[in-house]
Structures are given as structure tokens and as C-alpha cells.
Design a protein around this motif. Structure first.
Motif, PDB file in Angstrom:
ATOM      1  N   THR A   1       0.832  -1.202   0.000  1.00 25.75           N
ATOM      2  CA  THR A   1       0.000   0.000   0.000  1.00 25.75           C
ATOM      3  C   THR A   1       0.872   1.260   0.000  1.00 25.75           C
ATOM      4  N   ARG A   2       2.176   1.107   0.272  1.00 28.02           N
ATOM      5  CA  ARG A   2       3.107   2.239   0.166  1.00 28.02           C
ATOM      6  C   ARG A   2       4.195   1.882  -0.847  1.00 28.02           C
ATOM      7  N   PHE A   3       3.751   1.313  -1.994  1.00 30.16           N
ATOM      8  CA  PHE A   3       4.685   0.775  -2.987  1.00 30.16           C
ATOM      9  C   PHE A   3       5.653   1.841  -3.504  1.00 30.16           C
ATOM     10  N   TRP A   4       5.247   3.107  -3.478  1.00 26.01           N
ATOM     11  CA  TRP A   4       6.101   4.181  -4.008  1.00 26.01           C
ATOM     12  C   TRP A   4       7.371   4.359  -3.182  1.00 26.01           C
ATOM     13  N   GLU A   5       7.379   3.770  -1.971  1.00 27.08           N
ATOM     14  CA  GLU A   5       8.597   3.869  -1.135  1.00 27.08           C
ATOM     15  C   GLU A   5       9.584   2.742  -1.439  1.00 27.08           C
ATOM     16  N   TRP A   6       9.211   1.811  -2.299  1.00 28.50           N
ATOM     17  CA  TRP A   6      10.050   0.642  -2.544  1.00 28.50           C
ATOM     18  C   TRP A   6      11.190   0.911  -3.520  1.00 28.50           C
ATOM     19  N   GLY A   7      11.112   2.034  -4.259  1.00 30.45           N
ATOM     20  CA  GLY A   7      12.180   2.355  -5.216  1.00 30.45           C
ATOM     21  C   GLY A   7      12.152   1.513  -6.468  1.00 30.45           C
ATOM     22  N   ARG A   8      10.979   1.041  -6.854  1.00 25.62           N
ATOM     23  CA  ARG A   8      10.861   0.181  -8.042  1.00 25.62           C
ATOM     24  C   ARG A   8      10.593   1.007  -9.313  1.00 25.62           C
ATOM     25  N   LYS A   9      10.526   0.292 -10.440  1.00 28.35           N
ATOM     26  CA  LYS A   9      10.420   0.939 -11.752  1.00 28.35           C
ATOM     27  C   LYS A   9       9.044   1.591 -11.976  1.00 28.35           C
ATOM     28  N   ILE A  10       9.063   2.670 -12.746  1.00 30.77           N
ATOM     29  CA  ILE A  10       7.822   3.284 -13.237  1.00 30.77           C
ATOM     30  C   ILE A  10       7.906   3.205 -14.759  1.00 30.77           C
ATOM     31  N   ILE A  11       7.065   2.354 -15.336  1.00 31.31           N
ATOM     32  CA  ILE A  11       7.097   2.132 -16.787  1.00 31.31           C
ATOM     33  C   ILE A  11       5.876   2.839 -17.372  1.00 31.31           C
ATOM     34  N   CYS A  12       6.119   3.725 -18.329  1.00 31.62           N
ATOM     35  CA  CYS A  12       5.032   4.545 -18.862  1.00 31.62           C
ATOM     36  C   CYS A  12       4.736   4.154 -20.304  1.00 31.62           C
ATOM     37  N   VAL A  13       3.439   4.144 -20.617  1.00 36.87           N
ATOM     38  CA  VAL A  13       2.993   3.862 -21.978  1.00 36.87           C
ATOM     39  C   VAL A  13       2.499   5.181 -22.561  1.00 36.87           C
ATOM     40  N   GLY A  14       2.965   5.501 -23.754  1.00 33.57           N
ATOM     41  CA  GLY A  14       2.548   6.751 -24.400  1.00 33.57           C
ATOM     42  C   GLY A  14       1.679   6.476 -25.613  1.00 33.57           C
ATOM     43  N   ARG A  15       0.878   7.466 -25.987  1.00 37.57           N
ATOM     44  CA  ARG A  15       0.038   7.426 -27.203  1.00 37.57           C
ATOM     45  C   ARG A  15      -0.912   6.231 -27.181  1.00 37.57           C
ATOM     46  N   ASN A  16      -1.459   5.903 -25.989  1.00 36.18           N
ATOM     47  CA  ASN A  16      -2.315   4.724 -25.877  1.00 36.18           C
ATOM     48  C   ASN A  16      -3.793   5.064 -26.054  1.00 36.18           C
ATOM     49  N   TYR A  17      -4.086   6.335 -26.325  1.00 34.99           N
ATOM     50  CA  TYR A  17      -5.459   6.770 -26.619  1.00 34.99           C
ATOM     51  C   TYR A  17      -5.395   7.507 -27.956  1.00 34.99           C
ATOM     52  N   ALA A  18      -6.218   7.073 -28.899  1.00 38.29           N
ATOM     53  CA  ALA A  18      -6.153   7.650 -30.256  1.00 38.29           C
ATOM     54  C   ALA A  18      -6.429   9.156 -30.220  1.00 38.29           C
ATOM     55  N   ASP A  19      -7.388   9.592 -29.365  1.00 34.62           N
ATOM     56  CA  ASP A  19      -7.735  11.020 -29.364  1.00 34.62           C
ATOM     57  C   ASP A  19      -6.575  11.879 -28.853  1.00 34.62           C
ATOM     58  N   HIS A  20      -5.765  11.326 -27.931  1.00 37.12           N
ATOM     59  CA  HIS A  20      -4.590  12.077 -27.454  1.00 37.12           C
ATOM     60  C   HIS A  20      -3.476  12.050 -28.504  1.00 37.12           C
TER      61      HIS A  20
ATOM     62  N   LEU B   1      -1.887  15.646 -30.415  1.00 34.61           N
ATOM     63  CA  LEU B   1      -0.471  16.044 -30.507  1.00 34.61           C
ATOM     64  C   LEU B   1       0.100  15.744 -31.895  1.00 34.61           C
ATOM     65  N   LYS B   2      -0.813  15.433 -32.834  1.00 32.99           N
ATOM     66  CA  LYS B   2      -0.436  15.214 -34.238  1.00 32.99           C
ATOM     67  C   LYS B   2       0.535  14.044 -34.415  1.00 32.99           C
ATOM     68  N   ASN B   3       0.320  12.999 -33.593  1.00 37.38           N
ATOM     69  CA  ASN B   3       1.105  11.774 -33.727  1.00 37.38           C
ATOM     70  C   ASN B   3       0.268  10.709 -34.428  1.00 37.38           C
ATOM     71  N   ALA B   4       0.964   9.794 -35.112  1.00 38.86           N
ATOM     72  CA  ALA B   4       0.263   8.669 -35.738  1.00 38.86           C
ATOM     73  C   ALA B   4      -0.257   7.737 -34.638  1.00 38.86           C
ATOM     74  N   ILE B   5      -1.315   6.986 -34.941  1.00 34.92           N
ATOM     75  CA  ILE B   5      -1.832   5.990 -33.986  1.00 34.92           C
ATOM     76  C   ILE B   5      -0.817   4.845 -33.949  1.00 34.92           C
ATOM     77  N   PRO B   6      -0.289   4.491 -32.766  1.00 35.83           N
ATOM     78  CA  PRO B   6       0.766   3.469 -32.725  1.00 35.83           C
ATOM     79  C   PRO B   6       0.254   2.065 -33.045  1.00 35.83           C
ATOM     80  N   THR B   7       1.121   1.277 -33.640  1.00 39.62           N
ATOM     81  CA  THR B   7       0.760  -0.121 -33.913  1.00 39.62           C
ATOM     82  C   THR B   7       1.362  -1.039 -32.849  1.00 39.62           C
ATOM     83  N   GLU B   8       2.270  -0.515 -32.037  1.00 38.72           N
ATOM     84  CA  GLU B   8       2.694  -1.225 -30.827  1.00 38.72           C
ATOM     85  C   GLU B   8       2.964  -0.192 -29.733  1.00 38.72           C
ATOM     86  N   PRO B   9       2.935  -0.624 -28.444  1.00 36.13           N
ATOM     87  CA  PRO B   9       3.048   0.360 -27.356  1.00 36.13           C
ATOM     88  C   PRO B   9       4.349   1.173 -27.425  1.00 36.13           C
ATOM     89  N   VAL B  10       4.224   2.464 -27.083  1.00 40.09           N
ATOM     90  CA  VAL B  10       5.382   3.358 -26.956  1.00 40.09           C
ATOM     91  C   VAL B  10       5.742   3.384 -25.472  1.00 40.09           C
TER      92      VAL B  10
END
Ligand SMILES: O=C(O)/C=C/C(=O)CC(=O)C(=O)O
Ligand SMILES: [Mg+2]
Length: 218
Positions: free
Chosen positions: A7-26, A30-39
């Protein structure tokens, strides 16, 4: 590690993995192409911020954007996790902001450089309280919203994600082993916009959680 600690996982110092462009409207706004695999990109654990402390605009940016996102907290380590059993590796969720120095990101994109300065600075990952998995039976269909100074800026459903949570866990864990306490940010719906010093950002997962942060400059 016990479930209570998670419940306090943010104190563990683990990875934060972010996915970008996962919503077509976003992607489109930003004038990006719709991705065919996760960014994918990463934030360090020093990016975490809890309510009660302000988001700090990096000194080198004059266009800090909010991005409201559903965060998935990993509760069971694994690599090459099949899509079918991916949800067994989820301990719960958090509401997250992927704070982004958009001017710097544009500069990095134009120079072919990584997004680290734009995405990974201290306070770039404000998070809500931990939400146990059973509180969100269908994470693929919740509404995320965000207001700046009481004005609605983002309001979208996770049903609009291009790549589902099981798909993302399978895709990511083929490349980066997932560990207990890791966090996956699943991307933002449309409506990202700039914030200024003294603004108040309020965000929520409808019916589940809300959180507020002020914006400051050093
Ligand atoms: O490619 C861009 O211009 C911007 C992409 C992002 O910032 C991606 C995200 O972080 C997201 O979609 O949530
Ligand atoms: Mg994002």
C-alpha cells in the motif's frame, strides 16, 4: 514483502514504466500517428509525489502539461507473462499524473533525443492512495477526469485505450521483467494542457478516488 507494505509501494524504489500514445484522441491532438505497438518510456522512483507536497515546474520548462492516467501496481513478479494470466500479477491501482515538460519534449523529439528531461524530473509522477484490485473490477472501463482550478480539462474512459492492461503486461514483461512494486502508467486521454505556478490540479477515477496537487516553482 507483505501486501500491507504494498500500500506504500512508491517507497520501494521500483520501476515506473510509462505507456505513451495509448489513446487515439490524445495521439491525434499532438499530431502523432496511432501506434501499432506500445510506446514505452521510464520515470525514476524519485519522480513520485504524494498529496500534501507541490508539483515543481522544472526551471528549464515554460510549458508544463498534465496527463491523467490509470496506474497499475504489480503485485507478483514475472517475465514473459502471458496475456491470459496477466491480471494475476496486478495488486491494485493508483490514479497518476504523468507531468510532462511539453516544450522540452518537442525539442527532444525534433533532435531525436530521449524524453528524460521532459518526463522524468522530480515530482513528475504524482499518485493517489493505493487502490486494492477488488475496488476496480473492470479497469478497462473506468472514467478518468482532471480539472485545473475547477475547470474540466480531461474526461475520458479507459475503454478508449488502444492496448489493454493484459496486452501491456504481456508486451512489457517480454522486454523488462516486472517486479512487485513496479508501476505501469497506461497513457492519457485527450485534453492535456499547460499549468502555471499556483494552479490547483484535481483529478479522479469516477466513484473511486480523487486527489489534488498545487503547482509551484522553486
Ligand atoms: O509524442 C508526443 O508528442 C507525446 C507523447 C506523450 O507524452 C505520451 C504520453 O505520455 C501519453 O500518451 O500518455
Ligand atoms: Mg503519459
Amino acid at each position: 514483502m507483505t501486501a500491507r507494505n504494498l500500500t506504500r509501494f512508491w517507497e520501494w524504489g521500483r520501476k515506473i514504466i510509462c505507456v505513451g500514445r495509448n489513446y487515439a484522441d490524445h495521439a491525434k491532438e499532438l499530431k502523432n500517428a496511432i501506434p501499432t505497438e506500445p510506446v514505452l518510456f521510464l520515470k525514476p522512483p524519485s519522480a513520485y509525489l504524494k498529496e500534501g507536497s507541490p508539483i515543481i515546474v522544472p526551471a528549464y520548462s515554460s510549458n508544463l502539461h498534465h496527463e491523467v492516467e490509470l496506474g497499475v501496481v504489480i503485485g507478483k513478479s514475472g517475465r514473459g507473462i502471458p496475456r491470459e494470466s496477466a491480471m494475476d500479477h496486478v495488486a491494485g491501482y493508483v490514479l497518476c499524473l504523468d507531468m510532462t515538460a511539453r516544450d522540452i519534449q518537442e525539442e527532444c523529439k525534433s533532435k531525436g533525443l530521449p524524453w528524460t528531461l521532459a518526463k522524468a524530473f522530480n515530482t513528475s509522477c504524482p499518485v493517489s492512495e493505493f487502490i486494492p484490485k477488488d475496488k476496480i473490477p473492470d479497469p478497462g472501463n473506468v472514467t478518468l477526469w482532471l480539472k485545473v482550478n475547477d475547470q474540466m480539462r480531461q474526461n475520458g474512459s479507459t475503454s478508449q485505450m488502444i492496448f489493454s492492461i493484459p496486452y501491456l503486461i504481456n508486451y512489457i514483461s517480454d522486454i523488462i521483467s516486472l517486479e512487485e512494486g513496479d508501476l505501469i502508467l497506461t497513457g492519457t486521454p485527450k485534453g492535456v494542457s499547460g499549468v502555471q505556478e499556483h494552479d490547483e490540479i484535481t483529478a479522479g477515477i469516477e466513484g473511486i478516488v480523487t486527489m489534488s496537487f498545487t503547482v509551484d516553482r522553486l
